[in-house]
Scaffold this motif. Structure first.
Motif, PDB file in Angstrom:
ATOM      1  N   ILE A  36       5.348   3.141  -3.549  1.00 21.70           N
ATOM      2  CA  ILE A  36       4.660   1.909  -3.160  1.00 21.70           C
ATOM      3  C   ILE A  36       5.717   0.923  -2.678  1.00 21.70           C
ATOM      4  O   ILE A  36       6.656   0.600  -3.403  1.00 21.70           O
ATOM      5  CB  ILE A  36       3.851   1.321  -4.329  1.00 21.70           C
ATOM      6  CG1 ILE A  36       2.843   2.359  -4.834  1.00 21.70           C
ATOM      7  CG2 ILE A  36       3.144   0.043  -3.904  1.00 21.70           C
ATOM      8  CD1 ILE A  36       2.116   1.959  -6.095  1.00 21.70           C
ATOM      9  N   ILE A  40       1.708  -6.091  -3.082  1.00 22.99           N
ATOM     10  CA  ILE A  40       0.443  -5.546  -3.564  1.00 22.99           C
ATOM     11  C   ILE A  40      -0.512  -6.713  -3.779  1.00 22.99           C
ATOM     12  O   ILE A  40      -0.312  -7.527  -4.672  1.00 22.99           O
ATOM     13  CB  ILE A  40       0.616  -4.777  -4.883  1.00 22.99           C
ATOM     14  CG1 ILE A  40       1.645  -3.659  -4.731  1.00 22.99           C
ATOM     15  CG2 ILE A  40      -0.720  -4.203  -5.343  1.00 22.99           C
ATOM     16  CD1 ILE A  40       1.979  -2.937  -6.022  1.00 22.99           C
ATOM     17  N   ARG A  44      -5.110  -4.159  -1.485  1.00 17.91           N
ATOM     18  CA  ARG A  44      -4.208  -3.000  -1.482  1.00 17.91           C
ATOM     19  C   ARG A  44      -4.215  -2.295  -2.834  1.00 17.91           C
ATOM     20  O   ARG A  44      -4.147  -1.071  -2.896  1.00 17.91           O
ATOM     21  CB  ARG A  44      -2.794  -3.424  -1.111  1.00 17.91           C
ATOM     22  CG  ARG A  44      -1.872  -2.218  -0.945  1.00 17.91           C
ATOM     23  CD  ARG A  44      -0.659  -2.534  -0.133  1.00 17.91           C
ATOM     24  NE  ARG A  44       0.129  -1.338   0.081  1.00 17.91           N
ATOM     25  CZ  ARG A  44       1.424  -1.261  -0.167  1.00 17.91           C
ATOM     26  NH1 ARG A  44       2.091  -2.312  -0.579  1.00 17.91           N
ATOM     27  NH2 ARG A  44       2.067  -0.140   0.039  1.00 17.91           N
ATOM     28  N   SER A  45      -4.319  -3.046  -3.913  1.00 19.41           N
ATOM     29  CA  SER A  45      -4.355  -2.403  -5.223  1.00 19.41           C
ATOM     30  C   SER A  45      -5.620  -1.562  -5.370  1.00 19.41           C
ATOM     31  O   SER A  45      -5.604  -0.510  -6.006  1.00 19.41           O
ATOM     32  CB  SER A  45      -4.233  -3.419  -6.352  1.00 19.41           C
ATOM     33  OG  SER A  45      -5.385  -4.202  -6.441  1.00 19.41           O
ATOM     34  N   ILE A  48      -4.916   1.599  -3.509  1.00 20.27           N
ATOM     35  CA  ILE A  48      -4.023   2.424  -4.328  1.00 20.27           C
ATOM     36  C   ILE A  48      -4.836   3.138  -5.402  1.00 20.27           C
ATOM     37  O   ILE A  48      -4.690   4.347  -5.607  1.00 20.27           O
ATOM     38  CB  ILE A  48      -2.890   1.575  -4.948  1.00 20.27           C
ATOM     39  CG1 ILE A  48      -1.943   1.079  -3.859  1.00 20.27           C
ATOM     40  CG2 ILE A  48      -2.127   2.369  -6.012  1.00 20.27           C
ATOM     41  CD1 ILE A  48      -0.953   0.020  -4.323  1.00 20.27           C
ATOM     42  N   VAL A  71       8.639  -2.521  -4.388  1.00 15.42           N
ATOM     43  CA  VAL A  71       7.813  -3.713  -4.633  1.00 15.42           C
ATOM     44  C   VAL A  71       8.737  -4.838  -5.076  1.00 15.42           C
ATOM     45  O   VAL A  71       9.471  -4.705  -6.046  1.00 15.42           O
ATOM     46  CB  VAL A  71       6.729  -3.444  -5.704  1.00 15.42           C
ATOM     47  CG1 VAL A  71       5.937  -4.705  -6.016  1.00 15.42           C
ATOM     48  CG2 VAL A  71       5.802  -2.329  -5.252  1.00 15.42           C
ATOM     49  N   VAL A  78      -0.707  -8.186 -10.272  1.00 12.35           N
ATOM     50  CA  VAL A  78      -0.183  -6.865  -9.911  1.00 12.35           C
ATOM     51  C   VAL A  78      -0.022  -6.015 -11.168  1.00 12.35           C
ATOM     52  O   VAL A  78      -0.402  -4.838 -11.190  1.00 12.35           O
ATOM     53  CB  VAL A  78       1.159  -6.988  -9.153  1.00 12.35           C
ATOM     54  CG1 VAL A  78       1.801  -5.624  -8.953  1.00 12.35           C
ATOM     55  CG2 VAL A  78       0.948  -7.672  -7.809  1.00 12.35           C
TER      56      VAL A  78
END
Length: 151
Positions: A36, A40, A44-45, A48, A71, A78
Protein backbone atom coordinates in the motif's frame (compact mmCIF):
# COMPACT_ATOMS: atom_id res chain seq x y z
CA UNK A 1 -23.90 16.16 -21.32
CA UNK A 2 -22.20 12.77 -21.20
CA UNK A 3 -23.97 9.85 -22.83
CA UNK A 4 -24.38 6.45 -21.13
CA UNK A 5 -21.52 4.82 -23.05
CA UNK A 6 -19.04 7.54 -22.09
CA UNK A 7 -20.14 7.38 -18.47
CA UNK A 8 -19.78 3.60 -18.53
CA UNK A 9 -16.28 3.88 -20.03
CA UNK A 10 -15.27 6.49 -17.43
CA UNK A 11 -16.51 4.26 -14.60
CA UNK A 12 -14.69 1.28 -16.07
CA UNK A 13 -11.44 3.26 -16.31
CA UNK A 14 -11.85 4.56 -12.75
CA UNK A 15 -12.50 1.04 -11.42
CA UNK A 16 -9.39 -0.25 -13.21
CA UNK A 17 -7.33 2.58 -11.76
CA UNK A 18 -8.64 1.79 -8.26
CA UNK A 19 -7.67 -1.86 -8.65
CA UNK A 20 -4.16 -0.86 -9.72
CA UNK A 21 -3.86 1.34 -6.63
CA UNK A 22 -4.33 -1.69 -4.34
CA UNK A 23 -2.59 -4.65 -6.00
CA UNK A 24 -2.65 -8.03 -4.33
CA UNK A 25 0.43 -10.04 -5.30
CA UNK A 26 0.40 -13.83 -4.76
CA UNK A 27 3.78 -15.09 -3.49
CA UNK A 28 3.08 -18.80 -3.21
CA UNK A 29 0.09 -20.98 -2.48
CA UNK A 30 -1.78 -19.44 0.45
CA UNK A 31 0.42 -16.32 0.79
CA UNK A 32 0.01 -12.90 -0.83
CA UNK A 33 1.26 -9.37 -0.30
CA UNK A 34 -0.57 -6.09 -0.73
CA UNK A 35 1.85 -3.17 -0.95
CA UNK A 36 0.00 0.00 0.00
CA UNK A 37 1.54 3.24 -1.18
CA UNK A 38 0.30 6.79 -0.68
CA UNK A 39 -2.58 8.28 1.23
CA UNK A 40 -5.40 6.15 2.56
CA UNK A 41 -8.72 7.95 2.65
CA UNK A 42 -12.16 6.50 3.43
CA UNK A 43 -12.88 5.49 -0.16
CA UNK A 44 -9.48 3.91 -0.72
CA UNK A 45 -9.68 1.99 2.54
CA UNK A 46 -13.01 0.56 1.35
CA UNK A 47 -11.37 -0.51 -1.94
CA UNK A 48 -8.52 -2.10 0.05
CA UNK A 49 -11.05 -3.97 2.23
CA UNK A 50 -13.04 -5.23 -0.77
CA UNK A 51 -9.90 -6.31 -2.64
CA UNK A 52 -8.50 -8.11 0.41
CA UNK A 53 -11.73 -9.98 1.04
CA UNK A 54 -12.54 -10.87 -2.59
CA UNK A 55 -9.04 -11.93 -3.61
CA UNK A 56 -8.20 -13.38 -0.20
CA UNK A 57 -11.08 -15.83 -0.46
CA UNK A 58 -10.82 -16.50 -4.21
CA UNK A 59 -7.08 -17.27 -3.89
CA UNK A 60 -7.74 -19.29 -0.70
CA UNK A 61 -5.13 -17.34 1.21
CA UNK A 62 -3.96 -18.33 4.65
CA UNK A 63 -1.84 -15.18 5.03
CA UNK A 64 -2.07 -11.70 3.60
CA UNK A 65 0.77 -9.31 4.31
CA UNK A 66 -0.25 -5.65 4.16
CA UNK A 67 2.94 -3.68 3.62
CA UNK A 68 2.39 -0.04 4.59
CA UNK A 69 5.98 1.14 4.17
CA UNK A 70 4.72 3.45 1.41
CA UNK A 71 2.12 5.09 3.65
CA UNK A 72 3.37 8.42 4.95
CA UNK A 73 0.59 9.31 7.40
CA UNK A 74 -1.44 7.14 9.72
CA UNK A 75 -4.14 8.87 11.71
CA UNK A 76 -6.89 7.39 13.86
CA UNK A 77 -9.17 6.90 10.82
CA UNK A 78 -6.50 4.99 8.88
CA UNK A 79 -5.63 2.90 11.95
CA UNK A 80 -9.32 2.11 12.50
CA UNK A 81 -9.62 1.04 8.86
CA UNK A 82 -6.60 -1.25 9.25
CA UNK A 83 -8.26 -2.84 12.30
CA UNK A 84 -11.47 -3.38 10.31
CA UNK A 85 -9.56 -4.96 7.43
CA UNK A 86 -7.68 -7.18 9.90
CA UNK A 87 -10.89 -8.32 11.64
CA UNK A 88 -12.76 -8.88 8.36
CA UNK A 89 -9.95 -11.03 6.98
CA UNK A 90 -9.86 -13.04 10.19
CA UNK A 91 -13.58 -13.78 9.80
CA UNK A 92 -12.96 -15.36 6.38
CA UNK A 93 -9.94 -17.35 7.61
CA UNK A 94 -7.12 -15.12 6.35
CA UNK A 95 -4.46 -14.02 8.80
CA UNK A 96 -3.31 -10.46 8.14
CA UNK A 97 0.16 -9.25 9.02
CA UNK A 98 1.04 -5.54 8.86
CA UNK A 99 4.60 -4.71 7.85
CA UNK A 100 6.57 -1.58 7.14
CA UNK A 101 5.47 0.65 9.99
CA UNK A 102 7.93 3.53 9.77
CA UNK A 103 9.53 4.87 12.98
CA UNK A 104 7.73 8.22 12.67
CA UNK A 105 4.40 6.44 12.17
CA UNK A 106 5.08 4.20 15.17
CA UNK A 107 5.74 7.32 17.23
CA UNK A 108 2.52 8.97 16.02
CA UNK A 109 0.49 5.82 16.70
CA UNK A 110 1.82 5.68 20.26
CA UNK A 111 1.14 9.41 20.81
CA UNK A 112 -2.44 8.96 19.58
CA UNK A 113 -2.88 6.03 21.97
CA UNK A 114 -3.68 3.55 19.21
CA UNK A 115 -3.11 -0.03 20.33
CA UNK A 116 -1.76 -2.28 17.59
CA UNK A 117 -1.36 -5.25 20.00
CA UNK A 118 -4.45 -6.98 18.55
CA UNK A 119 -2.79 -7.08 15.13
CA UNK A 120 0.18 -9.08 14.00
CA UNK A 121 2.98 -6.77 12.91
CA UNK A 122 6.49 -7.34 11.67
CA UNK A 123 9.24 -4.84 10.92
CA UNK A 124 9.46 -5.68 7.24
CA UNK A 125 8.29 -8.03 4.53
CA UNK A 126 11.16 -10.48 4.97
CA UNK A 127 10.48 -10.82 8.71
CA UNK A 128 6.79 -11.52 8.03
CA UNK A 129 7.58 -14.17 5.42
CA UNK A 130 10.06 -15.86 7.75
CA UNK A 131 7.54 -15.75 10.60
CA UNK A 132 4.97 -17.71 8.58
CA UNK A 133 7.56 -20.26 7.48
CA UNK A 134 8.41 -19.04 3.98
CA UNK A 135 12.03 -19.84 3.11
CA UNK A 136 14.23 -19.06 0.15
CA UNK A 137 14.76 -22.13 -2.05
CA UNK A 138 18.54 -22.07 -1.48
CA UNK A 139 18.04 -22.04 2.32
CA UNK A 140 15.75 -25.04 2.05
CA UNK A 141 18.21 -27.01 -0.08
CA UNK A 142 21.17 -26.10 2.19
CA UNK A 143 19.21 -27.26 5.24
CA UNK A 144 18.25 -30.44 3.39
CA UNK A 145 21.87 -31.13 2.36
CA UNK A 146 23.26 -30.51 5.85
CA UNK A 147 20.60 -32.73 7.46
CA UNK A 148 21.53 -35.54 5.05
CA UNK A 149 25.19 -35.21 6.10
CA UNK A 150 24.31 -35.53 9.79
CA UNK A 151 22.53 -38.83 9.25
Amino acid sequence: MMNKHNRYMMNLAYTSLEELSVPLVPVTKGIAIMPIIGEIDTHRSQVIMETCLKKGTSLQLSYLILDISGVVIIDTMVADNLFKIHRSLKLVGVEAIITGIRPEIAQTVVKLGIDFNQMKTEANLEAALLKIGFRRPEEHSRAHVSSRRIK
